[in-house]
Design an enzyme around this catalytic site. Structure first.
Site, PDB file in Angstrom:
ATOM      1  N   TYR A  11     -13.307  19.109  57.986  1.00 55.91           N
ATOM      2  CA  TYR A  11     -12.196  19.995  57.582  1.00 55.91           C
ATOM      3  C   TYR A  11     -12.632  21.464  57.538  1.00 55.91           C
ATOM      4  O   TYR A  11     -12.070  22.319  58.241  1.00 55.91           O
ATOM      5  CB  TYR A  11     -11.700  19.496  56.223  1.00 55.91           C
ATOM      6  CG  TYR A  11     -10.811  20.417  55.440  1.00 55.91           C
ATOM      7  CD1 TYR A  11      -9.645  20.941  55.986  1.00 55.91           C
ATOM      8  CD2 TYR A  11     -11.141  20.738  54.112  1.00 55.91           C
ATOM      9  CE1 TYR A  11      -8.827  21.780  55.226  1.00 55.91           C
ATOM     10  CE2 TYR A  11     -10.328  21.551  53.358  1.00 55.91           C
ATOM     11  CZ  TYR A  11      -9.177  22.081  53.919  1.00 55.91           C
ATOM     12  OH  TYR A  11      -8.382  22.906  53.160  1.00 55.91           O
ATOM     13  N   LEU A  33     -19.768  12.267  62.788  1.00 58.60           N
ATOM     14  CA  LEU A  33     -18.401  11.724  62.678  1.00 58.60           C
ATOM     15  C   LEU A  33     -18.274  10.692  61.557  1.00 58.60           C
ATOM     16  O   LEU A  33     -17.412   9.833  61.600  1.00 58.60           O
ATOM     17  CB  LEU A  33     -17.923  11.132  64.013  1.00 58.60           C
ATOM     18  CG  LEU A  33     -17.817  12.134  65.169  1.00 58.60           C
ATOM     19  CD1 LEU A  33     -17.294  11.438  66.431  1.00 58.60           C
ATOM     20  CD2 LEU A  33     -16.883  13.302  64.808  1.00 58.60           C
ATOM     21  N   SER A  34     -19.127  10.792  60.523  1.00 55.06           N
ATOM     22  CA  SER A  34     -19.000   9.846  59.402  1.00 55.06           C
ATOM     23  C   SER A  34     -17.692  10.077  58.657  1.00 55.06           C
ATOM     24  O   SER A  34     -17.039   9.122  58.231  1.00 55.06           O
ATOM     25  CB  SER A  34     -20.198   9.954  58.454  1.00 55.06           C
ATOM     26  OG  SER A  34     -20.453  11.295  58.114  1.00 55.06           O
ATOM     27  N   THR A  35     -17.288  11.329  58.494  1.00 55.17           N
ATOM     28  CA  THR A  35     -15.946  11.621  57.958  1.00 55.17           C
ATOM     29  C   THR A  35     -15.204  12.594  58.876  1.00 55.17           C
ATOM     30  O   THR A  35     -14.026  12.840  58.672  1.00 55.17           O
ATOM     31  CB  THR A  35     -16.016  12.245  56.537  1.00 55.17           C
ATOM     32  OG1 THR A  35     -16.853  13.413  56.592  1.00 55.17           O
ATOM     33  CG2 THR A  35     -16.576  11.275  55.518  1.00 55.17           C
ATOM     34  N   ALA A  74     -22.420  20.059  57.094  1.00 59.23           N
ATOM     35  CA  ALA A  74     -22.493  18.593  57.016  1.00 59.23           C
ATOM     36  C   ALA A  74     -22.877  18.180  55.607  1.00 59.23           C
ATOM     37  O   ALA A  74     -23.762  18.775  54.996  1.00 59.23           O
ATOM     38  CB  ALA A  74     -23.518  18.056  58.009  1.00 59.23           C
ATOM     39  N   SER A 117     -21.568  24.275  46.490  1.00 67.22           N
ATOM     40  CA  SER A 117     -20.358  23.853  45.784  1.00 67.22           C
ATOM     41  C   SER A 117     -20.331  24.338  44.351  1.00 67.22           C
ATOM     42  O   SER A 117     -21.384  24.494  43.705  1.00 67.22           O
ATOM     43  CB  SER A 117     -20.318  22.322  45.780  1.00 67.22           C
ATOM     44  OG  SER A 117     -19.336  21.857  44.890  1.00 67.22           O
ATOM     45  N   TYR A 141     -23.671  14.446  43.288  1.00 68.77           N
ATOM     46  CA  TYR A 141     -23.201  15.378  44.320  1.00 68.77           C
ATOM     47  C   TYR A 141     -23.604  16.821  43.973  1.00 68.77           C
ATOM     48  O   TYR A 141     -24.223  17.518  44.780  1.00 68.77           O
ATOM     49  CB  TYR A 141     -21.675  15.276  44.472  1.00 68.77           C
ATOM     50  CG  TYR A 141     -21.114  16.381  45.335  1.00 68.77           C
ATOM     51  CD1 TYR A 141     -21.330  16.389  46.708  1.00 68.77           C
ATOM     52  CD2 TYR A 141     -20.384  17.440  44.774  1.00 68.77           C
ATOM     53  CE1 TYR A 141     -20.837  17.421  47.502  1.00 68.77           C
ATOM     54  CE2 TYR A 141     -19.884  18.463  45.560  1.00 68.77           C
ATOM     55  CZ  TYR A 141     -20.115  18.446  46.918  1.00 68.77           C
ATOM     56  OH  TYR A 141     -19.638  19.469  47.696  1.00 68.77           O
ATOM     57  N   LYS A 145     -26.409  19.300  45.880  1.00 66.05           N
ATOM     58  CA  LYS A 145     -26.141  20.638  46.440  1.00 66.05           C
ATOM     59  C   LYS A 145     -27.118  21.658  45.851  1.00 66.05           C
ATOM     60  O   LYS A 145     -27.606  22.542  46.546  1.00 66.05           O
ATOM     61  CB  LYS A 145     -24.697  21.055  46.145  1.00 66.05           C
ATOM     62  CG  LYS A 145     -23.676  20.319  46.990  1.00 66.05           C
ATOM     63  CD  LYS A 145     -23.743  20.793  48.424  1.00 66.05           C
ATOM     64  CE  LYS A 145     -22.853  19.975  49.338  1.00 66.05           C
ATOM     65  NZ  LYS A 145     -22.979  20.349  50.743  1.00 66.05           N
ATOM     66  N   HIS A 190     -10.009  11.775  48.407  1.00 72.30           N
ATOM     67  CA  HIS A 190     -10.290  12.097  47.004  1.00 72.30           C
ATOM     68  C   HIS A 190      -9.869  13.502  46.595  1.00 72.30           C
ATOM     69  O   HIS A 190      -9.880  13.820  45.418  1.00 72.30           O
ATOM     70  CB  HIS A 190     -11.784  11.911  46.705  1.00 72.30           C
ATOM     71  CG  HIS A 190     -12.301  10.561  47.089  1.00 72.30           C
ATOM     72  ND1 HIS A 190     -11.961   9.416  46.405  1.00 72.30           N
ATOM     73  CD2 HIS A 190     -13.095  10.158  48.103  1.00 72.30           C
ATOM     74  CE1 HIS A 190     -12.535   8.372  46.970  1.00 72.30           C
ATOM     75  NE2 HIS A 190     -13.232   8.797  48.007  1.00 72.30           N
ATOM     76  N   LEU A 192      -7.450  16.880  45.912  1.00 73.28           N
ATOM     77  CA  LEU A 192      -6.147  16.945  45.242  1.00 73.28           C
ATOM     78  C   LEU A 192      -4.960  16.924  46.216  1.00 73.28           C
ATOM     79  O   LEU A 192      -4.053  16.101  46.081  1.00 73.28           O
ATOM     80  CB  LEU A 192      -6.079  18.207  44.375  1.00 73.28           C
ATOM     81  CG  LEU A 192      -4.723  18.409  43.697  1.00 73.28           C
ATOM     82  CD1 LEU A 192      -4.508  17.391  42.580  1.00 73.28           C
ATOM     83  CD2 LEU A 192      -4.560  19.813  43.144  1.00 73.28           C
ATOM     84  N   ARG A 222      -7.293  26.171  37.528  1.00 74.12           N
ATOM     85  CA  ARG A 222      -8.431  25.929  38.414  1.00 74.12           C
ATOM     86  C   ARG A 222      -8.425  26.956  39.530  1.00 74.12           C
ATOM     87  O   ARG A 222      -7.456  27.700  39.718  1.00 74.12           O
ATOM     88  CB  ARG A 222      -8.337  24.512  39.025  1.00 74.12           C
ATOM     89  CG  ARG A 222      -8.483  23.395  38.014  1.00 74.12           C
ATOM     90  CD  ARG A 222      -9.916  23.313  37.492  1.00 74.12           C
ATOM     91  NE  ARG A 222     -10.065  22.265  36.486  1.00 74.12           N
ATOM     92  CZ  ARG A 222      -9.918  22.445  35.177  1.00 74.12           C
ATOM     93  NH1 ARG A 222      -9.589  23.632  34.692  1.00 74.12           N
ATOM     94  NH2 ARG A 222     -10.084  21.452  34.326  1.00 74.12           N
TER      95      ARG A 222
END
Ligand SMILES: NC(=O)c1ccc[n+]([C@@H]2O[C@H](COP(=O)([O-])OP(=O)(O)OC[C@H]3O[C@@H](n4cnc5c(N)ncnc54)[C@H](O)[C@@H]3O)[C@@H](O)[C@H]2O)c1
Length: 325
Positions: A11, A33-35, A74, A117, A141, A145, A190, A192, A222
């Site tokens: 994305y 290409l895992s996601t 990635a 992140s 996660y 990062k 996952h 929003l 947020r």
């Protein structure tokens, strides 16, 4: 010379690739290409299907495409899932970054922009996050990062003053939404927006958790940023590094203002035209009232500007959302 975008079929990576292309900076995509989605890679952009964990494949791609610098998008980005699968998360995000750094050292590629992140902050003690806010990640996660940032910092230190000096920066994204292209969407189950869109399509009303917070409209605030603005700052970072301009080790890409959950839900209801009435539910434990980052440092150095309204964020996301998926 070209720029390699790892995760360039994802994305955010796709937006970065297209922004580099528009700036004449010759992107090359490396993605397993895992996601990611192969059809996101368009035109004559070279596509290497490989994992960043495959150091030899990354070295080959860097050399074959005469790569000047890397934008490392990635990663495995699901904070909630990372609690269930910490080893997978560390493998993809920590081993992956280590492997990439090794490949870059071998191939003599010295410029790096890293997708970090807001997850590195955990639940910040202060409602306004700056780059000085202590990092206290609350998931594997966020930890992965932060470790990625440390790997990069240590490699920068280790190579400083040599012919192989690495120049790098890490960009800490807050909630990335919207789309710059009708054919590119956030495919995450996952995040929003895709979650709320899918719920509405399934006939379930969006839910607002907590309406009695100490915020202007009582709902949590947020930090949402548009993916096209984010992509623009990646190109700026790449250009600055290529020009030999020193950048800070980390930048927050946040809006400075924040958006309330009610504002988001109202915009989603208006844009989708749903007749479902949002449900007001009790607070969720552990949800802080307000988390907003200043993007001042990035505004100074990386042409960062959150230039899209909430309505534009929702409209562009809905327009690209694969309906009925
Ligand atoms: N979306 C957000 O709100 C957000 C917020 C903060 C940080 N980030 C970070 O930004 C980056 C991009 O996120 P996104 O939203 O585009 O996610 P995404 O899942 O759409 O993109 C990740 C891409 O990386 C690829 N990939 C994953 N592991 C790989 C590997 N080992 N080797 C090669 N390719 C691999 C995937 O196939 C996918 O194309 C991630 O690193 C994520 O952690 C995202």
């Amino acid at each position: 010379m070209s720029w390699l975008v790892t995760g360039g079929a994802g994305y955010i990576g796709t937006h970065v690739v297209r922004a580099l292309d528009a700036a004449g900076m010759q992107p090359v995509v490396l993605d397993d290409l895992s996601t990611g989605i192969e059809s996101f890679v368009v035109g004559d952009t070279p596509f290497v299907r490989a994992s960043v964990l495959d150091t030899a494949a990354v070295i080959a791609a860097l050399i074959e495409h005469n790569v000047e610098g890397v934008i490392h998008c990635a990663g495995y980005k699901f904070a909630g899932e990372s609690v269930k699968y910490p080893l997978h998360t560390y493998q993809q995000n920590v081993d992956g970054t280590r492997s990439l750094l090794e490949a870059m050292a071998v191939a003599g590629v010295r410029l790096l922009v890293f997708s970090s992140s807001a997850g590195v902050y955990g639940t910040p003690s202060s409602p306004v996050v700056t780059e000085q806010t202590p990092t206290e990640p609350e998931s594997p996660y966020g930890e992965s990062k932060l470790i990625g940032e440390w790997l990069i910092r240590d490699q920068v230190r280790a190579t400083a003053g040599t012919d192989a000096a690495l120049a790098a920066t890490s960009l800490r994204y807050f909630n990335v939404v919207g789309s710059g292209f009708r054919d590119v969407w956030d495919a995450s189950p996952h995040n929003l927006f895709p979650k709320v869109f899918a719920a509405i399509e399934a006939g379930n009303a969006p839910q607002i958790n907590g309406t009695d917070y100490d915020t202007p409209d009582g709902t949590c605030v947020r930090d949402y940023v548009h993916v096209s603005d984010l992509a623009h700052s990646h190109v700026a970072a790449a250009r600055m590094l290529a020009a030999g301009r020193g950048l800070a080790p980390v930048y927050n890409l946040g809006s400075g203002a924040g958006t309330s959950v009610r504002e988001i839900v109202d915009a989603i209801v208006a844009v989708t035209g749903t007749s479902l009435v949002p449900i007001e539910a009790p607070r969720r434990p552990g949800d802080p009232a307000r988390i907003v980052a200043t993007g001042d440092l990035a505004a100074d150095d990386l042409e960062w500007k959150n230039s899209h309204s909430v309505r534009e964020m929702v409209e562009s996301a809905w327009a690209s959302h694969p309906h009925g998926s």
